[in-house]
Each structure stands twice: as structure tokens, then as C-alpha cells.
Design a protein around this motif. Sequence first.
Motif, PDB file in Angstrom:
ATOM      1  N   SER A  13      89.950 -21.327   9.524  1.00  0.00           N
ATOM      2  CA  SER A  13      91.043 -21.220  10.309  1.00  0.00           C
ATOM      3  C   SER A  13      90.505 -21.265  11.899  1.00  0.00           C
ATOM      4  O   SER A  13      89.390 -20.891  12.208  1.00  0.00           O
ATOM      5  N   SER A  14      91.345 -22.091  12.510  1.00  0.00           N
ATOM      6  CA  SER A  14      90.987 -22.492  13.966  1.00  0.00           C
ATOM      7  C   SER A  14      91.900 -22.893  14.701  1.00  0.00           C
ATOM      8  O   SER A  14      93.266 -22.936  14.274  1.00  0.00           O
ATOM      9  N   TRP A  15      91.896 -23.470  15.882  1.00  0.00           N
ATOM     10  CA  TRP A  15      92.990 -24.091  16.568  1.00  0.00           C
ATOM     11  C   TRP A  15      92.313 -25.424  17.180  1.00  0.00           C
ATOM     12  O   TRP A  15      91.193 -25.556  17.429  1.00  0.00           O
ATOM     13  N   ASN A  31      99.129 -28.392  24.197  1.00  0.00           N
ATOM     14  CA  ASN A  31      98.817 -26.807  23.606  1.00  0.00           C
ATOM     15  C   ASN A  31      98.220 -26.720  22.335  1.00  0.00           C
ATOM     16  O   ASN A  31      98.200 -27.663  21.663  1.00  0.00           O
ATOM     17  N   PRO A  32      97.199 -25.737  22.189  1.00  0.00           N
ATOM     18  CA  PRO A  32      96.781 -25.747  20.765  1.00  0.00           C
ATOM     19  C   PRO A  32      97.630 -25.346  19.668  1.00  0.00           C
ATOM     20  O   PRO A  32      98.829 -24.982  19.785  1.00  0.00           O
ATOM     21  N   VAL A  33      97.168 -25.869  18.696  1.00  0.00           N
ATOM     22  CA  VAL A  33      98.003 -25.770  17.218  1.00  0.00           C
ATOM     23  C   VAL A  33      96.970 -24.953  16.386  1.00  0.00           C
ATOM     24  O   VAL A  33      95.853 -25.305  16.112  1.00  0.00           O
ATOM     25  N   TYR A  34      97.434 -23.975  15.994  1.00  0.00           N
ATOM     26  CA  TYR A  34      96.745 -23.095  15.280  1.00  0.00           C
ATOM     27  C   TYR A  34      96.971 -23.622  13.602  1.00  0.00           C
ATOM     28  O   TYR A  34      97.890 -23.803  13.176  1.00  0.00           O
ATOM     29  N   VAL A  35      95.552 -23.568  12.978  1.00  0.00           N
ATOM     30  CA  VAL A  35      95.372 -24.075  11.766  1.00  0.00           C
ATOM     31  C   VAL A  35      94.930 -22.779  10.937  1.00  0.00           C
ATOM     32  O   VAL A  35      93.750 -22.110  11.068  1.00  0.00           O
ATOM     33  N   ASP A  36      95.991 -22.306   9.966  1.00  0.00           N
ATOM     34  CA  ASP A  36      95.571 -21.001   8.976  1.00  0.00           C
ATOM     35  C   ASP A  36      95.128 -21.599   7.558  1.00  0.00           C
ATOM     36  O   ASP A  36      95.688 -22.306   6.997  1.00  0.00           O
ATOM     37  N   LEU A  41      92.690 -15.336   9.775  1.00  0.00           N
ATOM     38  CA  LEU A  41      92.825 -15.414  11.164  1.00  0.00           C
ATOM     39  C   LEU A  41      91.766 -16.201  11.910  1.00  0.00           C
ATOM     40  O   LEU A  41      90.517 -15.518  11.525  1.00  0.00           O
ATOM     41  N   PRO A  42      91.738 -16.927  12.739  1.00  0.00           N
ATOM     42  CA  PRO A  42      90.429 -17.440  13.487  1.00  0.00           C
ATOM     43  C   PRO A  42      90.065 -16.414  14.361  1.00  0.00           C
ATOM     44  O   PRO A  42      90.671 -15.794  15.114  1.00  0.00           O
ATOM     45  N   LEU A  91      98.279 -14.815  15.383  1.00  0.00           N
ATOM     46  CA  LEU A  91      98.719 -16.082  15.558  1.00  0.00           C
ATOM     47  C   LEU A  91     100.282 -15.811  16.047  1.00  0.00           C
ATOM     48  O   LEU A  91     100.903 -14.922  15.688  1.00  0.00           O
TER      49      LEU A  91
END
Length: 96
Positions: A13-15, A31-36, A41-42, A91
Amino acid sequence: EWSLRHLLRVPASSWVAARAYGDGGTEAHTNPVYVDVDGKLPFDAASARQIIARLEGSAAAIPNREIVARIQALKHELQNLIRDRRSGLPLPEVAR
């Protein structure tokens, strides 16, 4: 007009954010896109410490007490996350 396509392996998980550079430096930043990944959670304590250092620098340079109080609150939240590594950074809600 141009487009770019890039496959990116995300093992945890990161952005992710994209930047475009030109002769003058950074021209654009998304803008950051969060990846789960796997529901985790990152959170990275070293990165949080760097952010805290920047917040401290901002607080020292800004004369507006209200803004400094908000910066201090953010710093406090990050310090709590560093102490309790079981929690991740929250997130943003996903619009459905």
C-alpha cells in the motif's frame, strides 16, 4: 497534447503521483492516488519524521498563530502514528 502510459508494480500500500518537468523545474504535479494492497494502510515512519521536520520548519517561519496551531496539530497526529505503527495513515473516502 501528449499522453504517457506506464505499468507500475505496487507491492505494498502506498500512494502514486506524477510530475512533469520542464526547463523551469517542476511544471505540473498530480494529486496523489492512494493504492490499497491487501487492506493494509500505507505508513512509513521515516517519511513521517521527514514531514514532521518540515512542519517544524514551517511553524518556525510562519507568524500567524492560527496556522502554526494547525501545523502543530498535524505534527502531533503524525507523532502518534509513529508511536502506534499498527495504525496506518487514513485513506480518503472513495466517492461512489
